[in-house]
Design a protein around this motif. Sequence first.
Motif, mmCIF file in Angstrom:
data_model
loop_
_atom_site.group_PDB
_atom_site.id
_atom_site.type_symbol
_atom_site.label_atom_id
_atom_site.label_comp_id
_atom_site.label_asym_id
_atom_site.label_seq_id
_atom_site.Cartn_x
_atom_site.Cartn_y
_atom_site.Cartn_z
ATOM 1 N N ASN A 141 0.811 -1.215 0.000
ATOM 2 C CA ASN A 141 0.000 0.000 0.000
ATOM 3 C C ASN A 141 0.845 1.265 0.000
ATOM 4 O OD1 ASN A 141 -2.390 -1.487 0.035
ATOM 5 N ND2 ASN A 141 -2.427 -1.564 2.274
ATOM 6 N N ILE A 142 2.055 1.184 0.511
ATOM 7 C CA ILE A 142 2.930 2.350 0.599
ATOM 8 C C ILE A 142 3.773 2.515 -0.666
ATOM 9 C CG2 ILE A 142 4.855 3.382 1.859
ATOM 10 C CD1 ILE A 142 3.811 1.927 4.360
ATOM 11 N N LEU A 143 4.322 1.421 -1.167
ATOM 12 C CA LEU A 143 5.287 1.466 -2.264
ATOM 13 C C LEU A 143 4.604 1.500 -3.628
ATOM 14 C CD1 LEU A 143 7.723 -1.291 -0.944
ATOM 15 C CD2 LEU A 143 8.047 1.178 -0.812
ATOM 16 N N SER A 144 5.364 1.988 -4.613
ATOM 17 C CA SER A 144 4.894 1.901 -5.994
ATOM 18 C C SER A 144 5.055 0.451 -6.460
ATOM 19 C CB SER A 144 5.716 2.833 -6.888
ATOM 20 O OG SER A 144 7.041 2.360 -7.006
ATOM 21 N N GLU A 145 4.522 0.143 -7.623
ATOM 22 C CA GLU A 145 4.590 -1.233 -8.121
ATOM 23 C C GLU A 145 6.038 -1.667 -8.338
ATOM 24 O OE1 GLU A 145 2.967 -3.725 -11.964
ATOM 25 O OE2 GLU A 145 1.781 -2.045 -11.251
ATOM 26 N N LYS A 146 6.839 -0.775 -8.906
ATOM 27 C CA LYS A 146 8.249 -1.082 -9.164
ATOM 28 C C LYS A 146 9.012 -1.281 -7.847
ATOM 29 C CE LYS A 146 12.169 0.751 -11.761
ATOM 30 N NZ LYS A 146 12.655 1.884 -12.575
ATOM 31 N N GLN A 147 8.759 -0.409 -6.885
ATOM 32 C CA GLN A 147 9.420 -0.527 -5.585
ATOM 33 C C GLN A 147 8.979 -1.792 -4.861
ATOM 34 O OE1 GLN A 147 8.220 3.233 -3.943
ATOM 35 N NE2 GLN A 147 10.209 4.180 -4.361
ATOM 36 N N ASN A 148 7.704 -2.143 -5.011
ATOM 37 C CA ASN A 148 7.203 -3.365 -4.366
ATOM 38 C C ASN A 148 7.885 -4.599 -4.938
ATOM 39 O OD1 ASN A 148 5.470 -4.673 -2.479
ATOM 40 N ND2 ASN A 148 4.192 -5.302 -4.186
ATOM 41 N N LYS A 149 8.104 -4.610 -6.251
ATOM 42 C CA LYS A 149 8.827 -5.733 -6.862
ATOM 43 C C LYS A 149 10.244 -5.820 -6.309
ATOM 44 C CE LYS A 149 6.400 -6.197 -11.241
ATOM 45 N NZ LYS A 149 6.501 -6.095 -12.707
ATOM 46 N N LYS A 150 10.901 -4.669 -6.167
ATOM 47 C CA LYS A 150 12.254 -4.652 -5.599
ATOM 48 C C LYS A 150 12.233 -5.147 -4.156
ATOM 49 C CE LYS A 150 14.201 -1.005 -8.437
ATOM 50 N NZ LYS A 150 14.792 0.342 -8.458
ATOM 51 N N TRP A 151 11.217 -4.732 -3.410
ATOM 52 C CA TRP A 151 11.093 -5.172 -2.019
ATOM 53 C C TRP A 151 10.948 -6.683 -1.952
ATOM 54 C CZ3 TRP A 151 11.720 -5.420 2.843
ATOM 55 C CH2 TRP A 151 10.896 -6.201 3.637
ATOM 56 N N LEU A 152 10.050 -7.246 -2.749
ATOM 57 C CA LEU A 152 9.827 -8.691 -2.714
ATOM 58 C C LEU A 152 11.087 -9.458 -3.124
ATOM 59 C CD1 LEU A 152 6.194 -8.852 -4.147
ATOM 60 C CD2 LEU A 152 6.919 -9.121 -1.760
ATOM 61 N N LYS A 153 11.802 -8.931 -4.107
ATOM 62 C CA LYS A 153 13.050 -9.569 -4.534
ATOM 63 C C LYS A 153 14.086 -9.510 -3.407
ATOM 64 C CE LYS A 153 16.381 -9.411 -8.317
ATOM 65 N NZ LYS A 153 16.780 -8.728 -9.558
ATOM 66 N N PHE A 154 14.200 -8.360 -2.771
ATOM 67 C CA PHE A 154 15.125 -8.191 -1.646
ATOM 68 C C PHE A 154 14.753 -9.130 -0.497
ATOM 69 C CE2 PHE A 154 15.928 -6.119 2.473
ATOM 70 C CZ PHE A 154 17.307 -6.030 2.430
ATOM 71 N N GLN A 155 13.463 -9.206 -0.194
ATOM 72 C CA GLN A 155 12.983 -10.056 0.888
ATOM 73 C C GLN A 155 13.310 -11.527 0.623
ATOM 74 O OE1 GLN A 155 8.700 -10.508 1.265
ATOM 75 N NE2 GLN A 155 8.880 -10.299 3.481
ATOM 76 N N ASN A 156 13.083 -11.976 -0.613
ATOM 77 C CA ASN A 156 13.390 -13.368 -0.950
ATOM 78 C C ASN A 156 14.873 -13.660 -0.825
ATOM 79 O OD1 ASN A 156 10.751 -14.185 -1.406
ATOM 80 N ND2 ASN A 156 10.794 -13.545 -3.544
#
Length: 185
Positions: A141-156
């Motif tokens: 809800n906070i991040l943009s779509e591109k940032q969310n993808k980066k977050w999920l990649k970082f998290q994994n």
Amino acid sequence: MKKILFTLITLCSLNILAQNSSRNLSQKDILAMGTLKFKASDASGIFYYDIDNVIKKVKIKDAEKQSLIKEVLKKYNEEIKIISQTNRQNFSDIDVVIKSMESIKDPTTKSRILKKVEGFIKPIKSEVELLENELNLKLKNILSEKQNKKWLKFQNKEKEKRLPAIGVKRVLRSERQVRVEKSWN
């Protein structure tokens, strides 16, 4: 003698690489795999996020977003800390049990013990996964779509770093391989 030992280690590494093709492991990780130790806290998925590193990796420039994300991640880290503290004794007991399994020769006994260990870890892991899913929804809800993808990649990547040699059974197998390699000396 060193060439023969190096060849054997390389063959074992290739075998481990074939088993772990789904994970992107470097050759250094593969060679170190036999020395990896099992940690129950890692197996249950407990770790803390470095907030500044997350902001850097996800490339968040907006100060307002940064403060929101810092708040969300601090809350997540605090909740994980509570889970970790409540299960500290369980983790140390599980670690002792896994270390003592090296001396057990009977495979049925080992499998029963492993099932019990997995039974202890499973509820903790599901609790951590619920917190993680909640965190991901808040960040989505906070991040943009591109940032969310980066977050999920970082998290994994962060979760993959902490996987204990891909499960309890693999830890024991890799320890056996190291003992075999040492006996060749």
